[in-house]
Design a protein around this motif. Structure first.
Motif, mmCIF file in Angstrom:
data_model
loop_
_atom_site.group_PDB
_atom_site.id
_atom_site.type_symbol
_atom_site.label_atom_id
_atom_site.label_comp_id
_atom_site.label_asym_id
_atom_site.label_seq_id
_atom_site.Cartn_x
_atom_site.Cartn_y
_atom_site.Cartn_z
ATOM 1 N N TYR A 46 139.151 96.052 5.264
ATOM 2 C CA TYR A 46 138.948 97.504 5.593
ATOM 3 C C TYR A 46 137.388 98.012 5.591
ATOM 4 N N PHE A 47 137.338 99.205 6.433
ATOM 5 C CA PHE A 47 135.836 99.891 6.323
ATOM 6 C C PHE A 47 136.034 101.066 5.453
ATOM 7 N N TYR A 48 135.606 101.333 4.479
ATOM 8 C CA TYR A 48 135.933 102.486 3.615
ATOM 9 C C TYR A 48 134.962 103.458 3.926
ATOM 10 N N TYR A 62 125.320 107.011 2.508
ATOM 11 C CA TYR A 62 124.786 105.658 1.941
ATOM 12 C C TYR A 62 125.589 104.681 2.286
ATOM 13 N N SER A 63 125.182 103.246 2.671
ATOM 14 C CA SER A 63 125.872 102.258 2.997
ATOM 15 C C SER A 63 125.422 101.190 2.063
ATOM 16 N N GLU A 64 126.907 100.816 1.010
ATOM 17 C CA GLU A 64 126.831 99.927 0.183
ATOM 18 C C GLU A 64 126.375 98.610 0.680
ATOM 19 N N ASN A 65 126.803 97.916 1.491
ATOM 20 C CA ASN A 65 126.499 96.862 2.144
ATOM 21 C C ASN A 65 124.949 96.482 2.399
ATOM 22 N N PHE A 66 124.453 97.788 2.894
ATOM 23 C CA PHE A 66 123.096 97.694 3.345
ATOM 24 C C PHE A 66 122.268 98.146 2.316
ATOM 25 N N SER A 67 122.824 98.436 1.086
ATOM 26 C CA SER A 67 122.103 99.288 0.113
ATOM 27 C C SER A 67 120.877 100.462 0.640
ATOM 28 N N PRO A 84 119.565 101.181 12.137
ATOM 29 C CA PRO A 84 120.498 101.139 13.204
ATOM 30 C C PRO A 84 121.985 101.368 12.827
ATOM 31 N N TRP A 85 122.341 100.944 11.629
ATOM 32 C CA TRP A 85 123.679 101.291 11.245
ATOM 33 C C TRP A 85 123.968 102.703 11.048
ATOM 34 N N THR A 86 122.912 103.818 11.209
ATOM 35 C CA THR A 86 123.488 105.301 10.976
ATOM 36 C C THR A 86 123.818 105.588 12.558
ATOM 37 N N ASN A 87 123.642 104.766 13.631
ATOM 38 C CA ASN A 87 123.814 105.500 14.894
ATOM 39 C C ASN A 87 125.463 105.380 15.205
ATOM 40 N N TYR A 88 126.106 104.698 14.671
ATOM 41 C CA TYR A 88 127.668 104.932 14.741
ATOM 42 C C TYR A 88 128.081 105.968 14.121
ATOM 43 N N LEU A 89 127.518 106.439 13.060
ATOM 44 C CA LEU A 89 127.914 107.665 12.415
ATOM 45 C C LEU A 89 127.328 108.947 13.293
ATOM 46 N N SER A 111 131.365 101.646 2.695
ATOM 47 C CA SER A 111 131.349 100.293 2.174
ATOM 48 C C SER A 111 132.448 99.399 3.037
ATOM 49 N N SER A 112 132.236 98.174 3.413
ATOM 50 C CA SER A 112 133.281 97.502 4.150
ATOM 51 C C SER A 112 133.337 95.965 3.619
ATOM 52 N N GLU A 113 134.694 95.752 3.846
ATOM 53 C CA GLU A 113 135.066 94.122 3.464
ATOM 54 C C GLU A 113 134.992 93.396 4.862
ATOM 55 N N PRO A 115 133.669 91.152 7.736
ATOM 56 C CA PRO A 115 132.267 90.535 7.989
ATOM 57 C C PRO A 115 131.840 91.021 9.367
ATOM 58 N N ILE A 116 130.332 91.467 9.478
ATOM 59 C CA ILE A 116 129.764 91.956 10.581
ATOM 60 C C ILE A 116 129.429 90.810 11.534
ATOM 61 N N GLY A 117 129.900 91.212 12.752
ATOM 62 C CA GLY A 117 129.737 89.997 13.964
ATOM 63 C C GLY A 117 130.611 88.988 13.883
ATOM 64 N N ALA A 118 131.768 89.102 13.265
ATOM 65 C CA ALA A 118 132.647 87.852 13.024
ATOM 66 C C ALA A 118 133.534 87.929 14.364
ATOM 67 N N LEU A 120 135.780 90.760 14.367
ATOM 68 C CA LEU A 120 136.746 91.260 13.528
ATOM 69 C C LEU A 120 136.653 92.752 13.942
ATOM 70 N N SER A 121 135.486 93.202 14.573
ATOM 71 C CA SER A 121 135.157 94.624 14.994
ATOM 72 C C SER A 121 134.834 95.538 13.668
ATOM 73 N N SER A 122 134.052 95.177 13.088
ATOM 74 C CA SER A 122 133.682 96.164 11.997
ATOM 75 C C SER A 122 133.238 97.333 12.484
ATOM 76 N N SER A 123 132.437 97.470 13.714
ATOM 77 C CA SER A 123 132.029 98.549 14.180
ATOM 78 C C SER A 123 132.966 99.655 14.569
ATOM 79 N N ALA A 124 134.236 99.432 15.173
ATOM 80 C CA ALA A 124 135.188 99.938 15.620
ATOM 81 C C ALA A 124 135.826 100.583 14.368
ATOM 82 N N ALA A 125 136.183 99.645 13.093
ATOM 83 C CA ALA A 125 136.712 100.463 12.041
ATOM 84 C C ALA A 125 135.734 101.312 11.298
ATOM 85 N N TYR A 126 134.500 101.166 11.555
ATOM 86 C CA TYR A 126 133.347 102.034 10.953
ATOM 87 C C TYR A 126 133.453 103.591 11.582
ATOM 88 N N GLU A 127 133.771 103.393 13.005
ATOM 89 C CA GLU A 127 133.988 104.604 13.748
ATOM 90 C C GLU A 127 134.957 105.321 13.571
HETATM 91 P P1 ADP Z 1 131.585 93.762 14.842
HETATM 92 O O1 ADP Z 1 132.103 92.507 15.784
HETATM 93 O O2 ADP Z 1 131.498 93.288 13.759
HETATM 94 O O3 ADP Z 1 132.278 94.799 15.522
HETATM 95 P P2 ADP Z 1 129.108 94.750 16.166
HETATM 96 O O4 ADP Z 1 127.700 94.262 16.271
HETATM 97 O O5 ADP Z 1 129.769 95.501 16.925
HETATM 98 O O6 ADP Z 1 129.675 93.766 15.284
HETATM 99 O O7 ADP Z 1 129.081 95.985 14.978
HETATM 100 C C1 ADP Z 1 128.146 95.684 13.673
HETATM 101 C C2 ADP Z 1 127.352 96.731 13.368
HETATM 102 O O8 ADP Z 1 128.079 97.738 12.362
HETATM 103 C C3 ADP Z 1 126.457 96.477 12.163
HETATM 104 O O9 ADP Z 1 125.131 95.578 12.863
HETATM 105 C C4 ADP Z 1 126.078 97.687 11.638
HETATM 106 O O10 ADP Z 1 125.038 98.417 12.396
HETATM 107 C C5 ADP Z 1 127.509 98.574 11.593
HETATM 108 N N1 ADP Z 1 128.144 98.137 10.058
HETATM 109 C C6 ADP Z 1 128.991 97.249 9.988
HETATM 110 N N2 ADP Z 1 129.242 97.142 8.774
HETATM 111 C C7 ADP Z 1 128.483 98.285 8.066
HETATM 112 C C8 ADP Z 1 128.491 98.730 6.922
HETATM 113 N N3 ADP Z 1 129.153 98.108 5.765
HETATM 114 N N4 ADP Z 1 127.484 99.750 6.608
HETATM 115 C C9 ADP Z 1 126.796 100.212 7.545
HETATM 116 N N5 ADP Z 1 126.936 99.641 8.726
HETATM 117 C C10 ADP Z 1 127.815 98.914 9.261
#
Ligand code: ADP
Ligand code: MG
Length: 382
Positions: A46-48, A62-67, A84-89, A111-113, A115-118, A120-127
């Protein structure tokens, strides 16, 4: 977690927490941006997103993963190259403001469990965690479909990644022990029973840990090829997307399109049919048929759509050699992961063999994740 939240928020009264899952796609790859069928399920990674109103016009995140923390004014939403990670927000906030007007300032902790870029779509879970969390916290007049659509728009338009709608949809609508059949043209959906435990199977993701440098480029190239094919076909057929091709249209496409466009179209056309066949097999409890469709899908992505790579093909072949129930690449390709169903009783041995053989071939081990099929976005107790 509570301690960390206390440190960040001061006191955690009025803090609320939300989480949105990552996803894997069972079948229906590179079909969503052609408005076809997909069959993803949400996973228990999950993304929290925790937040608390701060009575100012500022957003402090604050992003725990990026500190890292970042602060901006709700009135000044701007693409940021340094964080760049703030752009999703920011993208989600921009969309929310356009839809429902201004919202109050807040402090947020992510904070997120996943893995980025694997793949599993961390970006959509973030949004989804952010947009859903804001909707609940500030009681915004938005429904779950609004959340999905505005999250996708944020990623497409603000972040600038041309994803389809599958990832956001499943992160919002996922259901434990079900896969979700989604028609990305109408957004009609149906929950399909997918209780792997009842079949003594484990859901295993094997991450190649490679992202070939052409990954982003390769994905855009496929999208452009799809658009080009569609443009040509529109001269012959009344269609608005490759999804609209019927059998006759498909046969015609193979006559009028040059290579490789005709192979790209063949993948999309047949992959859509495979999704529906896969769903029928699940509904009729004929799990023994699933591997056939998974293998066809992988080979189609390998030879027709050309988005696999040596590492993915290797894992796909080894998975079967070591008696996985089924396996194929999942996600966008050019690296990323394979999805595998593995009989529970041979899980450990299978993982060990996959790790060893991959390391022997490529010099480093893959990452292996054992997952469960989970529910979509929701609030969590603190
Ligand atoms: P994925 O396949 O995991 O969705 P993307 O490149 O589409 O890969 O999205 C990953 C991006 O989402 C990261 O580069 C970062 O900007 C953002 N992101 C993912 N996890 C976190 C996190 N825990 N904190 C801040 N940003 C995050
Ligand atoms: Mg993504």
């Amino acid at each position: 977690m509570k301690e960390k939240l206390k440190e960040f928020f001061g006191n955690i009264e009025k803090v609320r927490g939300f989480r949105a899952p990552g996803r894997v796609n069972l079948i229906g790859e590179h079909t969503d941006y052609h408005l076809g069928y997909v069959l993803p399920c949400a996973i228990n990674k999950y993304f929290y997103f925790y937040l608390k109103e701060n009575k100012t016009k500022k957003i402090r995140i604050y992003s725990e993963n990026f500190s890292q923390s970042f602060e901006f004014s709700i009135d000044k939403i701007e693409y940021n190259n340094d964080y760049p990670w703030t752009n999703y927000l920011q993208g989600v906030l921009k969309e929310i403001k356009e839809k429902v007007g201004d919202i109050p300032g807040f402090d947020g902790y992510i904070s997120s469990e996943i893995p980025i870029g694997a793949g599993l779509s961390s970006s959509a879970a973030y949004e989804i965690s952010v947009s859903y969390g804001l909707k609940e916290y500030f009681q915004l007049p938005l429904n779950l479909i609004d959340i999905v659509k505005l999250s996708q728009r944020a990623e497409n338009e603000f972040v600038g990644a041309r994803c389809g709608i599958m990832d956001q949809f499943i992160s919002a609508f996922g259901k434990k022990d079900y896969a979700l059949l989604l028609d990305t043209r109408s957004l009609e959906y149906e929950y399909i029973p997918f209780d792997i435990k009842s079949k003594d199977l484990e859901l295993v993701i094997v991450d190649t840990k490679v992202k070939h440098s052409i990954a982003g480029e390769g994905y855009s190239k496929r999208r452009e090829e799809g658009e080009k094919a569609l443009e040509i076909l529109k001269n012959y057929l009344p269609i608005n997307s490759l999804r609209d091709l019927d059998e006759e249209g498909f046969i015609l496409s193979q006559k009028v399109l040059p290579d490789p466009l005709k192979r790209r179209v063949e993948h999309v056309y047949k992959e859509n049919i495979r999704v529906l066949n896969f769903v029928d097999a699940l509904k009729e409890n004929k799990w023994e048929e699933l591997d056939k469709y998974m293998v066809e899908s992988h080979n189609s992505l390998r030879y027709l759509y050309e988005v696999t790579c040596e590492e993915l093909d290797f894992l796909f072949e080894k998975a079967h050699e070591f008696y996985a129930f089924t396996s194929r690449m999942t996600g966008g390709g050019f690296g990323g992961s394979t999805i595998n169903l593995v009989p529970s009783k041979m899980l450990n041995l299978w993982c060990q063999k996959i790790k060893e053989s991959y390391k022997l071939r490529f010099g480093f081990p893959p990452d292996i994740l054992i997952l469960e099929v989970a529910d979509g976005v929701g609030e969590i107790e603190l």
